[in-house]
Design a protein around this motif. Structure first.
Motif, PDB file in Angstrom:
ATOM      1  N   THR A  58      40.387  54.805  35.442  1.00 58.49           N
ATOM      2  CA  THR A  58      39.287  54.486  34.536  1.00 58.49           C
ATOM      3  C   THR A  58      39.238  52.968  34.371  1.00 58.49           C
ATOM      4  O   THR A  58      40.264  52.322  34.135  1.00 58.49           O
TER       5      THR A  58
ATOM      6  N   VAL B  19      34.182  55.939  26.462  1.00 56.96           N
ATOM      7  CA  VAL B  19      34.737  57.263  26.177  1.00 56.96           C
ATOM      8  C   VAL B  19      34.322  58.265  27.253  1.00 56.96           C
ATOM      9  O   VAL B  19      35.097  59.144  27.641  1.00 56.96           O
ATOM     10  N   ALA B  20      33.109  58.133  27.772  1.00 54.45           N
ATOM     11  CA  ALA B  20      32.645  59.037  28.828  1.00 54.45           C
ATOM     12  C   ALA B  20      33.489  58.897  30.096  1.00 54.45           C
ATOM     13  O   ALA B  20      33.734  59.880  30.804  1.00 54.45           O
TER      14      ALA B  20
ATOM     15  N   GLN C 123      36.616  60.842  29.402  1.00 52.56           N
ATOM     16  CA  GLN C 123      36.373  62.279  29.445  1.00 52.56           C
ATOM     17  C   GLN C 123      36.244  62.772  30.878  1.00 52.56           C
ATOM     18  O   GLN C 123      36.777  63.830  31.238  1.00 52.56           O
TER      19      GLN C 123
ATOM     20  N   ALA D 283      39.744  62.875  32.327  1.00 51.67           N
ATOM     21  CA  ALA D 283      40.563  63.927  31.724  1.00 51.67           C
ATOM     22  C   ALA D 283      40.101  65.310  32.165  1.00 51.67           C
ATOM     23  O   ALA D 283      40.922  66.204  32.412  1.00 51.67           O
ATOM     24  N   ASP D 284      38.788  65.503  32.266  1.00 52.60           N
ATOM     25  CA  ASP D 284      38.276  66.790  32.758  1.00 52.60           C
ATOM     26  C   ASP D 284      38.781  67.062  34.170  1.00 52.60           C
ATOM     27  O   ASP D 284      39.201  68.185  34.492  1.00 52.60           O
TER      28      ASP D 284
ATOM     29  N   TYR E 164      43.575  60.016  22.409  1.00 46.99           N
ATOM     30  CA  TYR E 164      42.410  60.646  23.017  1.00 46.99           C
ATOM     31  C   TYR E 164      42.831  61.711  24.014  1.00 46.99           C
ATOM     32  O   TYR E 164      42.334  62.849  23.984  1.00 46.99           O
TER      33      TYR E 164
ATOM     34  N   HIS F 220      42.162  65.755  23.857  1.00 45.72           N
ATOM     35  CA  HIS F 220      41.377  66.377  24.921  1.00 45.72           C
ATOM     36  C   HIS F 220      42.159  67.501  25.594  1.00 45.72           C
ATOM     37  O   HIS F 220      41.599  68.546  25.927  1.00 45.72           O
TER      38      HIS F 220
END
Length: 331
Positions: free
Chosen positions: A12, A92-93, A96, A99-100, A133, A137
């Motif tokens: 990221t 943040v996106a 995410q 992490a997804d 975070y 998640h």
């Protein structure tokens, strides 16, 4: 997840106005220079921003072997050194998306460039850090922040809390969970069969027999007794001001500090710019840099990528160790 496919490492790219994008480009160039097809690096961020950043460094990202991009669009154009609240949700996106992918098994590890907590919070998104975070998640009860560098590994019993909130946050049960996660992480992620952990006291001189506070007597020592009964080699509590003397800390594989600024100043003095932040307790390896967004250096091409290089290298080692410990599951 199948073990026969090349592992994928998601990077990221951090706060778009900070040094994260240019450090990520440097990491991609380094990764591609040694790429042999045994792994893939995926940069998670705005493709246009990354292409522009790479072009300033004389790099064409799309020509680098085994380097890919997972496009997450910016809300507004990014200018080096100038924070934009509108891009808080973008940051943040990216987290995410990574992490997804890690939770669904399409990625093997996450490496993170630095983010700016303040601008994310100013955008109306409660955010205390990467560690919290990814914990939320993944839906895990507890994670442990561990920093490594300069010959030290320092874990934290509490992370991003105001100092006045720390004593109430330290409980026997919580310390027991932290010690178990730290022990298991040192064994599974670092390959230490019987890790030795030194534990700091909370108060000056570790409470000095209760004269400077009773947290050592009432909370920390009982937690250590329980941990030792469960097979965890945890010693202490030791006064933090003398534990980090090289001769004292040398026999141990890691130190557990009670709060953020008890242990990390020592480690960062020994390794700043080349240390690695690791989150233990997640279902996948996660590593990060040991520094912030360095807005004053952004866009100048002078930021030191050493910490990000170390973070990526450690993630590669962790994934390789995990794969060696598990049999292949097919194609």
């Amino acid at each position: 997840m199948t073990e026969s496919r090349p592992p994928a490492f998601l990077l990221t790219t951090g706060e778009p106005a900070g040094v994260g994008p240019e450090l990520s480009v440097a990491a991609a160039r380094r990764f591609a220079a040694s790429a042999d097809g045994s792994a893939r690096l995926v940069l998670v961020g705005d493709a246009g921003l990354l292409d522009t950043t790479a072009a300033r460094a004389g790099v064409t990202l799309r020509e680098l072997p085994h380097v890919e991009m997972l496009h997450v669009p910016l809300a507004v154009p990014a200018t080096p050194g100038q924070l934009a609240v509108a891009n808080g949700p973008y940051v943040v996106a990216t987290l995410q998306a990574a992490a997804d992918a890690a939770l669904t098994g399409t990625a093997d590890a996450i490496v993170t460039a630095p983010v700016h907590k303040g601008v994310i919070s100013d955008a109306g998104i409660p955010f205390s850090g990467h560690t919290e975070y990814f914990q939320h998640h993944a839906g895990v009860e507890q994670v442990v922040m561990l920093l490594a560098g300069g010959g030290l590994r320092v874990a934290l019993a509490t992370t991003h809390l105001p100092l006045r909130a720390v004593p109430d946050a330290i409980t026997q049960e919580g310390l027991g969970r932290v010690l178990r996660i730290l022990h298991d992480g040192l064994r599974d992620r670092f390959g230490l069969a019987t890790p030795r952990i030194a534990v700091c006291g909370l108060n000056p001189h570790a409470g000095e027999g209760g004269h400077m506070g009773r947290e050592e007597i009432d909370v920390i020592e009982p937690a250590l007794r329980t941990a030792r009964a469960a097979g965890i080699d945890a010693a202490g509590p030791f006064p933090a001001d003398t534990l980090f003397v090289p001769a004292h800390v040398a026999p141990f594989d890691a130190v557990l500090a009670m709060f953020h600024d008890q242990g990390l100043p020592v480690l960062k003095h020994a390794s700043f710019g080349h240390g690695v932040n690791i989150t233990l307790g997640l279902p996948y390896p996660r590593t990060s840099v040991d520094h912030g967004t360095a807005l004053d250096l952004a866009g100048q091409g002078v930021a030191d990528p050493g910490s990000l290089f170390e973070a990526l290298d450690l993630a590669v080692e962790m994934v390789a160790r995990g794969r060696q410990a598990r049999p292949a599951t097919g194609t």
